[in-house]
Design a protein around this motif. Sequence first.
Motif, PDB file in Angstrom:
ATOM      1  N   ILE A  36       0.859  -1.186   0.000  1.00 44.92           N
ATOM      2  CA  ILE A  36       0.000   0.000   0.000  1.00 44.92           C
ATOM      3  C   ILE A  36       0.892   1.232   0.000  1.00 44.92           C
ATOM      4  CG2 ILE A  36      -1.828   1.242   1.196  1.00 44.92           C
ATOM      5  CD1 ILE A  36      -2.643  -1.431   2.490  1.00 44.92           C
ATOM      6  N   ASP A  37       0.782   2.024  -1.055  1.00 46.83           N
ATOM      7  CA  ASP A  37       1.591   3.228  -1.194  1.00 46.83           C
ATOM      8  C   ASP A  37       0.867   4.392  -0.524  1.00 46.83           C
ATOM      9  OD1 ASP A  37       3.161   5.352  -1.953  1.00 46.83           O
ATOM     10  OD2 ASP A  37       2.780   5.163  -4.106  1.00 46.83           O
ATOM     11  N   LEU A  38       1.474   4.926   0.538  1.00 44.88           N
ATOM     12  CA  LEU A  38       0.870   6.041   1.265  1.00 44.88           C
ATOM     13  C   LEU A  38       1.267   7.394   0.681  1.00 44.88           C
ATOM     14  CD1 LEU A  38       0.498   3.655   3.276  1.00 44.88           C
ATOM     15  CD2 LEU A  38       0.922   5.279   5.124  1.00 44.88           C
ATOM     16  N   GLY A  39       2.221   7.401  -0.240  1.00 47.05           N
ATOM     17  CA  GLY A  39       2.669   8.660  -0.805  1.00 47.05           C
ATOM     18  C   GLY A  39       3.612   9.427   0.097  1.00 47.05           C
ATOM     19  N   VAL A  40       3.950   8.846   1.251  1.00 41.62           N
ATOM     20  CA  VAL A  40       4.877   9.482   2.185  1.00 41.62           C
ATOM     21  C   VAL A  40       5.627   8.374   2.917  1.00 41.62           C
ATOM     22  CG1 VAL A  40       3.056   9.665   3.929  1.00 41.62           C
ATOM     23  CG2 VAL A  40       5.090  11.092   4.136  1.00 41.62           C
ATOM     24  N   ALA A  41       6.928   8.525   3.026  1.00 42.11           N
ATOM     25  CA  ALA A  41       7.740   7.519   3.717  1.00 42.11           C
ATOM     26  C   ALA A  41       7.561   7.631   5.215  1.00 42.11           C
ATOM     27  CB  ALA A  41       9.214   7.697   3.349  1.00 42.11           C
ATOM     28  N   ALA A  42       7.712   6.509   5.916  1.00 43.66           N
ATOM     29  CA  ALA A  42       7.530   6.498   7.369  1.00 43.66           C
ATOM     30  C   ALA A  42       8.471   7.488   8.050  1.00 43.66           C
ATOM     31  CB  ALA A  42       7.742   5.093   7.916  1.00 43.66           C
ATOM     32  N   ASP A  43       9.702   7.601   7.549  1.00 44.37           N
ATOM     33  CA  ASP A  43      10.662   8.490   8.215  1.00 44.37           C
ATOM     34  C   ASP A  43      10.435   9.963   7.886  1.00 44.37           C
ATOM     35  OD1 ASP A  43      11.552   8.571   5.606  1.00 44.37           O
ATOM     36  OD2 ASP A  43      13.522   7.689   6.018  1.00 44.37           O
ATOM     37  N   ALA A  44       9.423  10.252   7.051  1.00 41.41           N
ATOM     38  CA  ALA A  44       9.109  11.641   6.738  1.00 41.41           C
ATOM     39  C   ALA A  44       8.116  12.240   7.732  1.00 41.41           C
ATOM     40  CB  ALA A  44       8.551  11.753   5.323  1.00 41.41           C
ATOM     41  N   PHE A  45       7.472  11.380   8.551  1.00 39.73           N
ATOM     42  CA  PHE A  45       6.532  11.875   9.552  1.00 39.73           C
ATOM     43  C   PHE A  45       7.294  12.489  10.733  1.00 39.73           C
ATOM     44  CE2 PHE A  45       3.961   8.553   7.507  1.00 39.73           C
ATOM     45  CZ  PHE A  45       2.724   9.157   7.394  1.00 39.73           C
ATOM     46  N   THR A  46       6.727  13.529  11.334  1.00 42.81           N
ATOM     47  CA  THR A  46       7.293  14.072  12.566  1.00 42.81           C
ATOM     48  C   THR A  46       6.497  13.626  13.789  1.00 42.81           C
ATOM     49  OG1 THR A  46       5.965  16.111  12.454  1.00 42.81           O
ATOM     50  CG2 THR A  46       8.108  16.126  11.339  1.00 42.81           C
ATOM     51  N   GLN A  47       5.375  12.927  13.577  1.00 42.35           N
ATOM     52  CA  GLN A  47       4.521  12.504  14.688  1.00 42.35           C
ATOM     53  C   GLN A  47       5.077  11.239  15.351  1.00 42.35           C
ATOM     54  OE1 GLN A  47       0.334  12.481  12.920  1.00 42.35           O
ATOM     55  NE2 GLN A  47       1.653  13.174  11.255  1.00 42.35           N
ATOM     56  N   PRO A  48       4.948  11.130  16.657  1.00 38.49           N
ATOM     57  CA  PRO A  48       5.521   9.992  17.391  1.00 38.49           C
ATOM     58  C   PRO A  48       5.013   8.627  16.935  1.00 38.49           C
ATOM     59  CG  PRO A  48       4.901  11.725  18.918  1.00 38.49           C
ATOM     60  CD  PRO A  48       4.359  12.131  17.584  1.00 38.49           C
ATOM     61  N   ASP A  49       3.743   8.533  16.525  1.00 42.00           N
ATOM     62  CA  ASP A  49       3.196   7.224  16.164  1.00 42.00           C
ATOM     63  C   ASP A  49       3.858   6.608  14.939  1.00 42.00           C
ATOM     64  OD1 ASP A  49       1.530   7.102  18.295  1.00 42.00           O
ATOM     65  OD2 ASP A  49      -0.321   7.490  17.210  1.00 42.00           O
ATOM     66  N   ALA A  50       4.614   7.419  14.201  1.00 40.38           N
ATOM     67  CA  ALA A  50       5.320   6.866  13.038  1.00 40.38           C
ATOM     68  C   ALA A  50       6.344   5.820  13.456  1.00 40.38           C
ATOM     69  CB  ALA A  50       6.000   7.982  12.251  1.00 40.38           C
ATOM     70  N   ALA A  51       6.773   5.854  14.732  1.00 43.46           N
ATOM     71  CA  ALA A  51       7.712   4.842  15.227  1.00 43.46           C
ATOM     72  C   ALA A  51       7.118   3.448  15.161  1.00 43.46           C
ATOM     73  CB  ALA A  51       8.123   5.173  16.663  1.00 43.46           C
ATOM     74  N   ALA A  52       5.801   3.356  15.068  1.00 40.63           N
ATOM     75  CA  ALA A  52       5.141   2.047  14.993  1.00 40.63           C
ATOM     76  C   ALA A  52       5.516   1.290  13.729  1.00 40.63           C
ATOM     77  CB  ALA A  52       3.628   2.227  15.060  1.00 40.63           C
ATOM     78  N   GLN A  53       5.880   2.007  12.677  1.00 37.58           N
ATOM     79  CA  GLN A  53       6.165   1.312  11.415  1.00 37.58           C
ATOM     80  C   GLN A  53       7.336   0.343  11.558  1.00 37.58           C
ATOM     81  OE1 GLN A  53       8.754   1.375   8.980  1.00 37.58           O
ATOM     82  NE2 GLN A  53       7.574   0.156   7.511  1.00 37.58           N
ATOM     83  N   ALA A  54       8.343   0.739  12.325  1.00 36.81           N
ATOM     84  CA  ALA A  54       9.503  -0.138  12.507  1.00 36.81           C
ATOM     85  C   ALA A  54       9.126  -1.416  13.239  1.00 36.81           C
ATOM     86  CB  ALA A  54      10.603   0.601  13.259  1.00 36.81           C
ATOM     87  N   VAL A  55       8.151  -1.322  14.143  1.00 38.10           N
ATOM     88  CA  VAL A  55       7.680  -2.507  14.871  1.00 38.10           C
ATOM     89  C   VAL A  55       6.809  -3.369  13.963  1.00 38.10           C
ATOM     90  CG1 VAL A  55       6.318  -3.309  16.841  1.00 38.10           C
ATOM     91  CG2 VAL A  55       7.782  -1.291  17.079  1.00 38.10           C
ATOM     92  N   ILE A  56       5.873  -2.719  13.268  1.00 33.56           N
ATOM     93  CA  ILE A  56       4.961  -3.440  12.376  1.00 33.56           C
ATOM     94  C   ILE A  56       5.726  -4.165  11.283  1.00 33.56           C
ATOM     95  CG2 ILE A  56       3.127  -3.112  10.665  1.00 33.56           C
ATOM     96  CD1 ILE A  56       2.057  -0.841  12.494  1.00 33.56           C
ATOM     97  N   ALA A  57       6.808  -3.562  10.805  1.00 34.83           N
ATOM     98  CA  ALA A  57       7.594  -4.168   9.724  1.00 34.83           C
ATOM     99  C   ALA A  57       8.218  -5.496  10.139  1.00 34.83           C
ATOM    100  CB  ALA A  57       8.681  -3.194   9.273  1.00 34.83           C
ATOM    101  N   GLN A  58       8.319  -5.747  11.449  1.00 37.33           N
ATOM    102  CA  GLN A  58       8.897  -7.008  11.929  1.00 37.33           C
ATOM    103  C   GLN A  58       7.870  -8.139  11.993  1.00 37.33           C
ATOM    104  OE1 GLN A  58      11.675  -6.467  15.399  1.00 37.33           O
ATOM    105  NE2 GLN A  58      11.099  -4.311  15.183  1.00 37.33           N
TER     106      GLN A  58
END
Length: 421
Positions: A261-283
């Motif tokens: 699913i292409d969100l049009g924005v990379a996870a590391d481009a977010f400044t919001q704290p919840d973006a840290a979830a992507q690294a966990v979900i990716a595992q």
Amino acid sequence: MTALPAALTIIPPNHPLVGRVSPPGSKSITNRALLLAALAKGTSRLTGALKSKDTVLMAAALRQMGVSVEEPDATSFVVTSTGRLQAPEGPLVLGNAGTAVRFLTAAVATVDGTVVVDGDEHMRVRPIAPLVAALRSLGIDATSESGCPPIVVKGNGSFGKGRVEIDGGLSSQYVSALLMAAPLGEGPIEIALTGSDIGARGYVDLTIAAMRAFGAEVEQVDAGTWRLQPSGYRSTDFAIEPDASAATYLWGAEVLTGGTIDLGVAADAFTQPDAAAQAVIAQFPNMPAVIDGSQMQDAVPTIAVLAAFNNHPVRFVGIANLRVKECDRIAAVSTELQRIRPGLAEEDGDDLIVHADPGLAGQTLPARIETYADHRIAMSFALAGLRIGGITILDPACTGKTYPAYWDMLAGLGVKLEPAE
């Protein structure tokens, strides 16, 4: 999906979800920007904004206080203000919008007159006493008989001056509320944490970044102290980034179905704290055995539902604050996972343990998921329906709080949704 039924049953797609989805604008940033624009003299244009129940309530409250808030399109606000809020004719009724209630409780202290800040029955059990105590220490006449809304603030047109201490352990929103109001003080204001704990500290950083964009002078004295000058705010054009909390559902749908699913924005481009979830979900399906959710609190329900399909159990720690969100999310997630399969989750103090079972995928386990009027419970448990047959979400319309197009988004990715009784 224009009119939502009382309940929706999700039909597992049995194919990878593939497509392009643009998440809505950040609720957290939108409500901060709306308030800061209202406190700035002139006209500010907010683009990429979220139009949802919470932000609509904030905009309506600002209009009650004499601010012009126009909506030229689906993702923009144009805010014109004198830089000062006026006393409204009646109470500010803000539903269960925590950001709006906390932020306005501090901001209305700058009004010359009495303001009542109130919410619905859910908001009236969410604590606000630490913020009220901090306001009173600044000489502001603020009272809350129950320690929860409604709050009565008798403003005198200024936010005072001097030093104020705040316990941010329950919610970082208390700290953000004080920070945003402080530039309207009579003199410099120093805001200090009374302890090292603070709920989702990254949201304070988000607040300060937005404040600086509107011209505030914020000095970080040390890790728990900020000094603010009585600079006021200046109007500006402000772009709001997509909502990282909303993105967690898309990242979750992606890994659960093996899709892209292409969100049009990379996870590391977010400044919001919840973006840290992507690294966990990716595992996934080998997420860590212990996950600290303290700095990505709104993502915890998403990750907890994914954990049900993980290859080993997951303990969530640092999440005590989830008990005072839109509902007690620790209890809600545990209860509803157990509704899917008894013993699937349990509470251990303020920790949540999910007893993973990869064998759940592909089964039919009819379950009617209570959502507790909580948008995040509804959206998170919808993910379970991507792999388990028979999952029905009650009160699906509650997702309108932050993601009105959520069900349309799933349907657009090829997920079949059926009305249920």
